[in-house]
Enzyme design. Structure first.
Site, short mmCIF file in Angstrom:
data_model
loop_
_atom_site.label_atom_id
_atom_site.label_comp_id
_atom_site.label_asym_id
_atom_site.label_seq_id
_atom_site.Cartn_x
_atom_site.Cartn_y
_atom_site.Cartn_z
N GLY A 1 0.85 -1.22 0.02
CA GLY A 1 0.06 0.03 0.02
C GLY A 1 0.84 1.14 0.00
O GLY A 1 2.27 1.13 0.28
N GLN B 1 3.41 9.56 1.32
CA GLN B 1 4.61 8.94 1.41
C GLN B 1 5.33 9.26 0.12
O GLN B 1 6.69 9.03 0.17
CB GLN B 1 4.42 7.47 1.27
CG GLN B 1 3.65 6.94 2.71
CD GLN B 1 3.77 5.61 2.76
OE1 GLN B 1 2.51 4.99 2.17
NE2 GLN B 1 4.83 4.79 3.07
N CYS C 1 6.72 -0.42 6.70
CA CYS C 1 6.21 0.63 6.09
C CYS C 1 7.40 1.16 5.40
O CYS C 1 8.63 1.08 5.77
CB CYS C 1 5.85 1.51 7.21
SG CYS C 1 5.28 3.22 6.47
N LEU C 2 7.07 1.33 3.96
CA LEU C 2 8.34 2.05 3.08
C LEU C 2 8.89 3.18 3.76
O LEU C 2 9.81 3.48 3.35
CB LEU C 2 7.64 2.27 1.61
CG LEU C 2 7.10 1.02 0.99
CD1 LEU C 2 6.44 1.31 -0.29
CD2 LEU C 2 8.40 0.07 0.56
N HIS D 1 -3.55 1.03 7.95
CA HIS D 1 -2.29 1.32 8.04
C HIS D 1 -2.20 2.65 6.90
O HIS D 1 -1.80 3.70 7.26
CB HIS D 1 -1.35 0.40 7.49
CG HIS D 1 0.12 0.84 7.32
ND1 HIS D 1 1.08 0.19 8.06
CD2 HIS D 1 0.48 1.55 6.40
CE1 HIS D 1 2.21 0.96 7.45
NE2 HIS D 1 1.90 1.55 6.56
N GLU D 2 -2.81 2.58 5.93
CA GLU D 2 -2.88 3.70 4.93
C GLU D 2 -3.98 4.81 5.63
O GLU D 2 -3.43 6.29 5.54
CB GLU D 2 -3.40 3.35 3.61
CG GLU D 2 -2.78 2.21 2.87
CD GLU D 2 -1.15 2.54 3.00
OE1 GLU D 2 -0.59 3.53 2.70
OE2 GLU D 2 -0.62 1.62 2.84
N HIS E 1 -1.75 6.90 7.82
CA HIS E 1 -0.74 7.65 6.98
C HIS E 1 -1.38 8.95 6.80
O HIS E 1 -0.91 9.98 6.83
CB HIS E 1 -0.13 6.99 5.64
CG HIS E 1 1.15 6.24 5.72
ND1 HIS E 1 2.12 6.77 6.40
CD2 HIS E 1 1.13 5.04 5.55
CE1 HIS E 1 2.96 5.78 6.38
NE2 HIS E 1 2.42 4.60 5.73
#
Ligand code: ZN
Length: 150
Positions: A47, A52, A94-95, A136-137, A140
């Site tokens: 995702g 991000q 997480c990226l 999670h998204e 963000h």
């Protein structure tokens, strides 16, 4: 190819809540959405939220491995409008937080309202892994990272 740079901690943008997208502007987002999906897949992510890649707007993409119809999912202005009482704890990466995994409790089931990339209203239930990825998204988009669950 339109690969985008992924913003990582401690960039302050990641802690800033994102803003809702005007429905009239959704059509203009198509090239950005395409590049976000490409960037996500190349980076081995499941995702990716717009913040991000440095844009504080309420947009996230989710990879087809997580979706029931095996298609990429695009969520614009997503909101959780209901959830199970039960939470499940699992490790997340997480990226934007490279090299770290963190145990995060998430609702097992959520009810989501969002717009898709055509501006159509989505209203659906998500469970298990998809529910986790969406939470999670949405975190963000609200400026919350897995490191906030330590
Ligand atoms: Zn993340």
């Amino acid at each position: 190819m339109g690969l985008l740079n992924i913003v990582t901690i401690p960039n302050p943008k990641l802690k800033k809540p994102s803003e809702d997208i005007n429905k009239d502007k959704i059509k203009e987002l198509k090239p950005l959405i395409k590049n976000m999906l490409e960037t996500m897949y190349v980076s081995d992510g499941i995702g990716l939220a717009a913040v991000q890649i440095g844009k504080n707007i309420n947009l996230a993409v989710i990879g087809k491995e997580a979706t029931p119809d095996n298609k990429d999912m695009v969520l614009i202005n997503p909101k959780i409008i209901g959830h199970s009482w039960r939470k499940v704890v699992a490790e997340e990466g997480c990226l934007s937080v490279p090299g770290i995994t963190q145990k995060v409790p998430r609702f097992a089931k959520i009810k989501v309202k969002a717009l898709n990339q055509e501006g159509q209203l989505l209203n659906f239930d998500a469970t298990d892994f998809l529910a986790r990825v969406i939470q999670h998204e949405i975190d963000h988009l609200q400026g919350t990272l897995i490191t906030d669950y330590v």
